[in-house]
Design a protein around this motif. Sequence first.
Motif, mmCIF file in Angstrom:
data_model
loop_
_atom_site.group_PDB
_atom_site.id
_atom_site.type_symbol
_atom_site.label_atom_id
_atom_site.label_comp_id
_atom_site.label_asym_id
_atom_site.label_seq_id
_atom_site.Cartn_x
_atom_site.Cartn_y
_atom_site.Cartn_z
ATOM 1 N N LEU A 52 36.861 49.027 46.586
ATOM 2 C CA LEU A 52 37.007 47.840 45.740
ATOM 3 C C LEU A 52 38.422 47.717 45.196
ATOM 4 C CD1 LEU A 52 33.585 47.923 43.838
ATOM 5 C CD2 LEU A 52 34.318 46.258 45.563
ATOM 6 N N GLU A 53 39.026 48.847 44.813
ATOM 7 C CA GLU A 53 40.408 48.830 44.323
ATOM 8 C C GLU A 53 41.364 48.394 45.431
ATOM 9 O OE1 GLU A 53 41.112 52.756 42.771
ATOM 10 O OE2 GLU A 53 39.886 52.410 40.978
ATOM 11 N N GLN B 199 40.619 46.537 48.018
ATOM 12 C CA GLN B 199 40.394 45.105 48.261
ATOM 13 C C GLN B 199 41.078 44.265 47.189
ATOM 14 O OE1 GLN B 199 38.790 43.790 51.055
ATOM 15 N NE2 GLN B 199 39.857 41.993 50.249
ATOM 16 N N LYS B 200 40.973 44.706 45.938
ATOM 17 C CA LYS B 200 41.599 43.979 44.839
ATOM 18 C C LYS B 200 43.123 43.957 45.006
ATOM 19 C CE LYS B 200 41.464 43.667 39.813
ATOM 20 N NZ LYS B 200 40.946 44.235 38.576
ATOM 21 N N ASP C 105 43.940 41.589 47.829
ATOM 22 C CA ASP C 105 43.774 40.212 47.371
ATOM 23 C C ASP C 105 44.960 39.777 46.518
ATOM 24 O OD1 ASP C 105 41.343 40.063 48.693
ATOM 25 O OD2 ASP C 105 40.112 40.268 46.878
ATOM 26 N N LYS C 106 45.407 40.683 45.643
ATOM 27 C CA LYS C 106 46.550 40.366 44.781
ATOM 28 C C LYS C 106 47.809 40.168 45.622
ATOM 29 C CE LYS C 106 49.087 41.888 40.743
ATOM 30 N NZ LYS C 106 49.343 42.919 39.762
#
Length: 163
Positions: free
Chosen positions: A25-26, A28-29, A32-33
């Motif tokens: 999740l980190e 992916q975040k 995304d950023k």
Amino acid sequence: MAEETQRIESEDELYKKMFRRRKLLEEQKADDKQRQNELDETASWYEPAREARQNELGYIDSLIDDWFLRQYEKNPYYRYRSRNGSVSKRSITTWKHDDAKLLENIPDKYIDVKPKVKWGDYKKTLDITDDGKVIDKETGELVDGVTASKSIKVTIKSPEGED
């Protein structure tokens, strides 16, 4: 990644899977950023460049329109073609009509069952005067509720696939 089906058999394995999930999740975040930053960066140079081109295209189109209309005044059959595109004209008639007033005055054959004017058929029976008033060809009477204006639309076409 093709993993064979597994089951979590202990809290230790559960801990490891939860850790891996959090890391995914980190990642992916972060991705995304980074993607959003790159999109913002792209937009920062793309939008102003696009707007400048659109403004220049509008300016050039207005110059071409002006040139064409001046040539059209001299020769109503004027047309231009080159490998860079073509410039021609199309006559456009803009009709304004008040269906309520027309329903009072026009023959029944131009009225739909739910009283609606069959405008496409009816306008073929009309003539336009120089001052924009409209006359019925059959009766010669002035048609109340209809005015018309003629204008010229200049069409600019680029070579195939460049629009």
